[in-house]
Design a protein around this motif. Structure first.
Motif, mmCIF file in Angstrom:
data_model
loop_
_atom_site.group_PDB
_atom_site.id
_atom_site.type_symbol
_atom_site.label_atom_id
_atom_site.label_comp_id
_atom_site.label_asym_id
_atom_site.label_seq_id
_atom_site.Cartn_x
_atom_site.Cartn_y
_atom_site.Cartn_z
ATOM 1 N N SER A 136 -10.855 -8.497 -25.429
ATOM 2 C CA SER A 136 -10.502 -8.660 -26.670
ATOM 3 C C SER A 136 -10.636 -10.512 -26.192
ATOM 4 C CB SER A 136 -8.649 -8.628 -26.678
ATOM 5 O OG SER A 136 -8.279 -7.286 -26.830
ATOM 6 N N GLU A 149 -14.395 -10.768 -27.912
ATOM 7 C CA GLU A 149 -14.612 -9.670 -28.368
ATOM 8 C C GLU A 149 -15.502 -8.410 -28.051
ATOM 9 O OE1 GLU A 149 -11.217 -8.148 -30.310
ATOM 10 O OE2 GLU A 149 -12.568 -6.377 -31.280
ATOM 11 N N ASN A 196 -5.881 -5.429 -23.031
ATOM 12 C CA ASN A 196 -6.827 -5.269 -24.086
ATOM 13 C C ASN A 196 -5.409 -4.830 -25.326
ATOM 14 O OD1 ASN A 196 -8.123 -2.990 -25.585
ATOM 15 N ND2 ASN A 196 -8.293 -1.271 -23.998
ATOM 16 N N HIS A 197 -7.076 -6.085 -26.840
ATOM 17 C CA HIS A 197 -5.269 -5.940 -27.718
ATOM 18 C C HIS A 197 -5.977 -4.821 -28.847
ATOM 19 C CE1 HIS A 197 -3.306 -9.776 -26.021
ATOM 20 N NE2 HIS A 197 -2.946 -8.470 -25.165
ATOM 21 N N ARG A 198 -7.155 -4.170 -28.427
ATOM 22 C CA ARG A 198 -7.648 -3.661 -29.666
ATOM 23 C C ARG A 198 -7.400 -2.735 -29.880
ATOM 24 N NH1 ARG A 198 -13.094 -4.772 -27.313
ATOM 25 N NH2 ARG A 198 -14.130 -3.282 -29.399
ATOM 26 N N GLY A 199 -7.580 -2.582 -31.348
ATOM 27 C CA GLY A 199 -7.126 -1.712 -32.247
ATOM 28 C C GLY A 199 -8.678 -0.596 -32.590
ATOM 29 N N ASP A 200 -9.306 -0.803 -32.422
ATOM 30 C CA ASP A 200 -10.250 0.335 -32.734
ATOM 31 C C ASP A 200 -10.112 1.558 -31.124
ATOM 32 O OD1 ASP A 200 -11.318 -0.012 -30.402
ATOM 33 O OD2 ASP A 200 -13.561 -0.956 -30.960
ATOM 34 N N ALA A 203 -8.831 1.340 -27.693
ATOM 35 C CA ALA A 203 -7.329 1.230 -27.729
ATOM 36 C C ALA A 203 -6.900 2.248 -26.465
ATOM 37 C CB ALA A 203 -6.578 1.007 -28.546
ATOM 38 N N ASP A 204 -7.939 3.225 -26.716
ATOM 39 C CA ASP A 204 -7.540 4.064 -25.547
ATOM 40 C C ASP A 204 -7.612 3.748 -24.285
ATOM 41 O OD1 ASP A 204 -7.838 6.566 -23.742
ATOM 42 O OD2 ASP A 204 -9.438 7.548 -25.313
ATOM 43 N N ARG A 205 -7.297 3.221 -23.603
ATOM 44 C CA ARG A 205 -8.419 1.996 -22.678
ATOM 45 C C ARG A 205 -8.510 2.767 -20.956
ATOM 46 N NH1 ARG A 205 -1.891 -0.457 -22.104
ATOM 47 N NH2 ARG A 205 -2.263 -1.700 -24.483
#
Length: 683
Positions: A136, A149, A196-200, A203-205
């Motif tokens: 991110s 990103e 990690n601020h992802r929304g896809d 987001a499963d880190r």
């Protein structure tokens, strides 16, 4: 035990031989590591460009010969746009070097793994001149640079880069690879809520790490070792990875059945210095963390303890207590490449100590220094310098004047080569400035190098004469009798002239080393000002020491931050934190210009504005001067260390060794006046 290509005639089910646990073999997916000691990945600046060079090969081979069970090479970037420091290896360029290393360690059976990684948003754009990529767009806490990103095509390229690098490593003959998800790694950035601020789907880190491990296992096959270096505590519990999160991550990753080895580390974007800290952090600081993670792994993967594991006793205890299956002793093996060999032989007391000072082994800075060690300056220079050990065909009688680290190292090297050595020290103890400075929190460990040098000199038969002040006439007598001389007379305090505005209650002025030798009671009652025009560790250590003794302390420095040179050892931010916690007042961007009635006058180095602060005693931590009285009386006499120019223990030990080897190689004769001050020569 003999080993060929990482495999051994000893089966995984064979009983381990009796002896130190460190020296016992460890099975790793069909390979047998000859000991349970790991030499971990670290920056070396040994690359010629972005390769694994001949210097790397000699550096690692020396540790393999000394008994290292597992070696992980310097982490190589898996894509060309990841260029975190100038001499950072690039996996695509490392094949020939990895192959040369595999051949070099073949006689020792060491399991060698290629370190593979990507620095992501904690890299640098200075060399690639390209954007940084991260989970991110979160600016790095240290560089303040904002990354872009990662999009899916970039993620796919990185996964492919890990697989290609791994395939290249095993084709070169290495036993496997280690994947970096440590404090400076892109994979850790995906693991963490800090970055990690992802929304896809990422987001499963753990998703990217699973993809990387799956691709790498497919690339290397089922017979090669796959290791993971995992940050299990980012020391940022408000959003970062905590030990509890890490235990869940390890349970999930171990359940994939892909991993053979897990190296437990700590650190993140706000705590990179916590990864390999100085002696202000107690050794084996990750013990409890490692034990918890090993429990989460539940026997599905071998677990390595990392974290200032530098003493054999501590390492043995960690293995005996079930904290880990093996121990990473990286800095310890930089200090003594023969650590495992000595432990195996029952001579652990002869292991050269690691001071945890980071002075020469932490090299990720823009000066590009070669990795080395204060106590073992040949480390990192294996291709340039011949081994110290050996016997000279023409042994001589040698007088070494001065018993600090330079004199002790000169005496040790000469005695180890068969010369008859007398060491004369004017004081009542050996160690010089280094022993005197080994006072206060985090600095006591400095004395270990002096203790080791003293013990080695005793073992080798050096005659030590304490309380002996050598005169110029004695040097003439020694030379006339065929006795060679090396001067290592150290330094003296400079004559500081602080103009006094009044004399009635002028502050007491004390030299730093005089204070350290005598103790805090040397100072009169009242506020203490520690003046640090150098910006090094001595003033910071004295300020901490005096504050711990209950004194009111102000540290005056000309820089924007106290102890500015501590940035080179990774201790700058921790040191300033400790000073603040100890209640030390920092008077920055200032120098002491005058002393007066119960105060000193400070001058702002930028504006020239002056101000007064209270002071009963002033501790001067400025540069010292060489004690060159004997040298001026006998110019051309070989000399080493502070009597040439007061610097650090690194230069003292290095020059003591150089003068000893130069003397051992030449016929008895006077040398030129420049011989004592040169910087070249063997280490």
């Amino acid at each position: 035990m003999t080993a060929i290509d990482g495999e051994s005639a000893v089966s995984a089910g064979s009983p381990e031989p009796a002896g130190p646990a460190l020296a016992t073999p460890l099975p790793l997916r069909g390979h047998i590591a000859p000991s349970r000691v790991l030499f971990g990945p670290h920056e070396t600046n040994l690359a010629r460009r972005r390769d694994i060079s001949d210097r790397h090969v000699a550096y690692y081979a020396r540790r393999a010969a000394g008994g290292a069970g597992v070696i992980v090479t310097e982490t190589a970037s898996v894509t060309a746009d990841d260029w975190p420091y100038e001499r950072a290896p690039l996996a695509a360029d490392c094949g020939p070097g990895w192959a040369a290393l595999a051949e070099a360690v073949r006689p020792y059976g060491t399991v060698v793994l290629a370190g593979l990684g990507h620095a992501g948003g904690q890299g640098s754009s200075a060399y690639s001149q390209a954007v940084l990529w991260a989970p991110s767009p979160v600016a790095d806490a240290a560089s303040r640079e904002l990354p872009a990103e990662l999009e899916q095509d970039g993620i796919d390229a990185i996964v492919a880069g890990f697989a290609a690098g791994a395939s290249l490593a095993v084709e070169a003959g290495l036993a496997g690879v280690e994947i970096d998800a440590g404090p400076l790694a892109l994979l850790r950035q995906f693991h963490s809520g800090l970055t990690n601020h992802r929304g896809d789907g990422y987001a499963d880190r753990l998703r990217l790490t699973r993809e990387v491990l799956t691709a790498v296992r497919a690339a290397i096959g089922q017979e090669k070792v796959l290791a993971l270096r995992l940050s299990c505590d980012e020391l940022a519990p408000w959003a970062g990875v905590t030990p509890e999160h890490a235990a869940e991550q390890v349970d999930a990753l171990a359940g994939l059945g892909l991993l053979d080895l897990l190296v437990v580390v700590r650190g993140g974007p706000y705590s990179t210095a916590a990864y390999r800290p100085t002696a202000h952090t107690a050794p084996t600081f990750n013990r409890d963390l490692c034990a918890a993670i090993r429990a989460a792994a539940a026997g599905r993967v071998a677990v390595a303890l990392q974290g200032s594991v530098v003493d054999a006793d501590d390492a043995e205890a960690a293995l005996a207590d079930g904290v880990a299956d093996l121990v990473e002793m990286t800095r310890a093996q930089i200090a003594d490449p023969e650590l495992v060999t000595k432990v195996r032989a029952g001579a652990a007391e002869r292991v050269r100590p690691c001071l945890l000072c980071n002075q020469a082994c932490r090299v990720r800075d823009n000066r590009n220094p070669i990795v080395s060690c204060v106590g073992e300056p040949r480390s990192g220079h294996e291709t340039e310098d011949a081994p110290v050990d050996g016997t000279d065909p023409r042994p001589r009688a040698v007088l070494v004047v001065g018993g600090g680290p330079a004199g002790l190292e000169a005496a040790r090297v000469l005695a180890s080569r068969g010369h008859t050595v007398t060491l004369a020290e004017a004081g009542e103890q050996l160690g010089g400035t280094l022993r005197t400075s080994a006072v206060g929190p985090g600095r006591e460990r400095l004395a270990r190098l002096v203790d080791w040098l003293e013990a080695e000199c005793a073992r080798l038969g050096v005659t030590v004469e304490l309380g002996r002040t050598v005169t110029a006439a004695e040097l003439d007598t020694a030379e006339a009798a065929g006795q060679a001389v090396i001067l290592a007379t150290g330094s003296v305090a400079a004559d500081r002239d602080y103009p006094a505005t009044a004399d009635a209650f002028a502050p007491q002025v004390v030299d730093a080393l005089s204070l350290l030798a005598a103790g805090p009671d040397l100072l009169v009652a009242g506020p203490v000002v520690v003046h640090d025009p150098v910006g090094g560790p001595v003033a910071v250590g004295i300020a901490e020491w005096l504050a711990a003794a209950g004194r009111e302390v102000a540290l005056v420095a000309p820089d924007q931050v106290a102890g500015t040179l501590l940035s080179l050892t990774g201790d700058l931010a921790p040191a300033n934190t400790r000073l603040a916690q100890a209640g030390v007042r920092r008077e920055l961007r200032a120098l002491v210009r005058e002393i007066g009635d119960g105060h000193v006058v400070l001058e702002d180095v930028w504006t020239g504005a002056r101000r007064e602060i209270p002071c009963a005693a002033l501790v001067d931590c400025g540069h010292r001067l060489p004690d060159e009285a004997l040298y001026l009386a006998r110019p051309g006499t070989p000399r080493a260390g502070d009597c040439v120019a007061p610097r650090t223990a690194l230069e003292a030990v290095l020059e003591g060794r150089r003068r000893a080897l130069e003397l051992a190689r030449r016929a008895p004769a006077r040398v030129s006046p420049l011989a004592g001050a040169g910087t070249g020569g063997a280490r």
